[in-house]
Design a protein around this motif. Structure first.
Motif, short mmCIF file in Angstrom:
data_model
loop_
_atom_site.label_atom_id
_atom_site.label_comp_id
_atom_site.label_asym_id
_atom_site.label_seq_id
_atom_site.Cartn_x
_atom_site.Cartn_y
_atom_site.Cartn_z
N GLN A 122 0.70 -1.26 -0.01
CA GLN A 122 0.04 -0.02 0.04
C GLN A 122 0.94 1.30 -0.13
O GLN A 122 0.63 2.33 -0.70
CB GLN A 122 -0.77 0.09 1.28
N ILE A 125 2.45 1.57 -3.42
CA ILE A 125 1.43 2.22 -4.28
C ILE A 125 1.31 3.60 -4.16
O ILE A 125 1.17 4.40 -5.09
CB ILE A 125 0.37 1.31 -4.40
N HIS A 129 1.78 6.69 -6.96
CA HIS A 129 0.64 7.74 -7.07
C HIS A 129 0.91 9.13 -7.10
O HIS A 129 0.52 10.08 -7.76
CB HIS A 129 -0.67 7.16 -6.39
N GLN B 170 6.43 -0.24 -12.43
CA GLN B 170 5.07 0.35 -12.10
C GLN B 170 4.09 -0.93 -12.21
O GLN B 170 2.99 -0.81 -11.41
CB GLN B 170 4.88 1.36 -12.50
N ASP B 174 2.17 -2.09 -9.07
CA ASP B 174 0.49 -1.60 -8.77
C ASP B 174 -0.15 -2.10 -9.94
O ASP B 174 -0.67 -1.48 -10.88
CB ASP B 174 0.81 -0.11 -8.93
N GLY B 177 -3.48 -0.88 -10.47
CA GLY B 177 -3.69 0.71 -10.57
C GLY B 177 -4.29 1.24 -11.90
O GLY B 177 -4.82 2.11 -11.90
#
Lengths: 200, 200
Positions: A122, A125, A129, B170, B174, B177
DNA sequence: CATGACAAACCGACCGGTTGGTATTATTCT
DNA sequence: AGAATAATACCAACCGGTCGGTTTGTCATG
């Protein structure tokens, strides 16, 4: 020295020793005993400050995230044009990279453990982001001020972040292979030149 | 079934079980016992085929390297123009990524262990160099055939590889995502469009 | 019957975490 | 103020369990 000060000191020394050993030898291989030895602290003190070895890891990770936010905050107040700002970022990359040294290695440790530990995942990620958002805002600003001509800022932001991550990855994996500091500088300026053009 | 066949079978089943567990749980956390259990093989068989747990890891890594070379070899025989070829690569990324699934996770494991084990480090560096060389040749070919206008193919190759590695990173960190398959496709086509322009 | 392919019991080292106890500081009470 | 008490910070020995690796033995095959 007061109790509170003393406590914080041992806590941070545990954190520092753990960070170093995690970066140098990896999380799994690093034993709690070795951390205590390096921090000149008993095992009892360790488990007094942290409930588990894993807790130290996520504490370190969250420390990284906070530092990240602080850096973003200082950059957001800039008044220079976006290409200028990116150029400034790029020129400072070399120094930052050299300064931090082996500290970057722990990033690989974070990423590798991200698949196993949901809490780490988490945070990882979230980190991605935040970076994506930062670059998206940056490119958006460049478009508004007329210095960039990217059709899709979201896509461009992902590409931008990919370049940064890719360079960082190659730099940590093959530090002696190239002069990654100047290479990153040139790569970023090339990217900027491309995005300043009218054919994207 | 002959002895030779049977031997190779257990060997490859050990390799497969190890790869799965390394990718799923990480190298250090995976015990030799669990590998043997997953491969339905005794510990004696394991140490009959491999001198150590680490040897399985580097065997896996070298297997990756060989697969890599095979892929490069098939791509080098292409007759399409470079932008077309990159587009084809990009469109196949989605399928490859989805097909391999969790198999990519072991890459992070390779990279993380690269700092500790010199043998792993050497293979990792070799992998990076091969990719850089591949992209440099590709872009060089594009320039010769007039489809690309990059001033510095070496720098552009590094940027290109960085984008690929960054997207891969990435995507593994993720996966939910974004739709990384189509995103990679668009990112690569954007890169190609930029490099086809005359302002690089 | 010799050898390669495996099986299973076993070993010492080590690891994350616990426990019972001590020393030092903070707080309360007289 | 100073004794009594509570709380915090810390220590060192220890524990159950696991790990990578070894050893000894079996057995089918060539």
């Amino acid at each position: 020295m007061t109790q509170e000060e003393r406590s914080q000191e041992t806590r941070s020394s545990i954190l520092a020793a753990a960070e170093h050993s995690f970066a140098e030898r990896g999380y799994d291989v690093t034993s709690v005993d070795s951390i205590c030895r390096a921090a000149c602290v008993s095992k009892g003190a360790f488990y007094h400050h942290f409930p588990s070895k894993g807790a130290v890891f996520v504490a370190l990770l969250n420390e990284w995230l906070n530092d990240l936010d602080a850096q973003f905050a200082t950059m957001r107040t800039s008044t220079a044009s976006v290409p200028q700002e990116v150029a400034a970022m790029a020129s400072s990359v070399d120094g930052i990279y050299r300064l931090a040294g082996a500290k970057w290695n722990i990033l690989l440790e974070f990423w590798a453990k991200s698949k196993v530990d949901p809490a780490v995942a988490q945070s990882t990620i979230e980190m991605i982001h935040r970076y994506q958002g930062f670059f998206r805002e940056l490119l958006e600003r460049g478009r508004r001020e007329g210095s960039l001509h990217v059709a899709d800022t979201d896509l461009a932001a992902v590409v931008f972040l990919s370049v940064v991550l890719g360079l960082l990855l190659q730099g940590t994996l093959d530090p002696e292979g190239r002069d990654w500091g100047t290479l990153a500088q040139r790569a970023l300026s090339m990217l900027m030149a491309m995005m300043a053009g009218r054919n994207t």
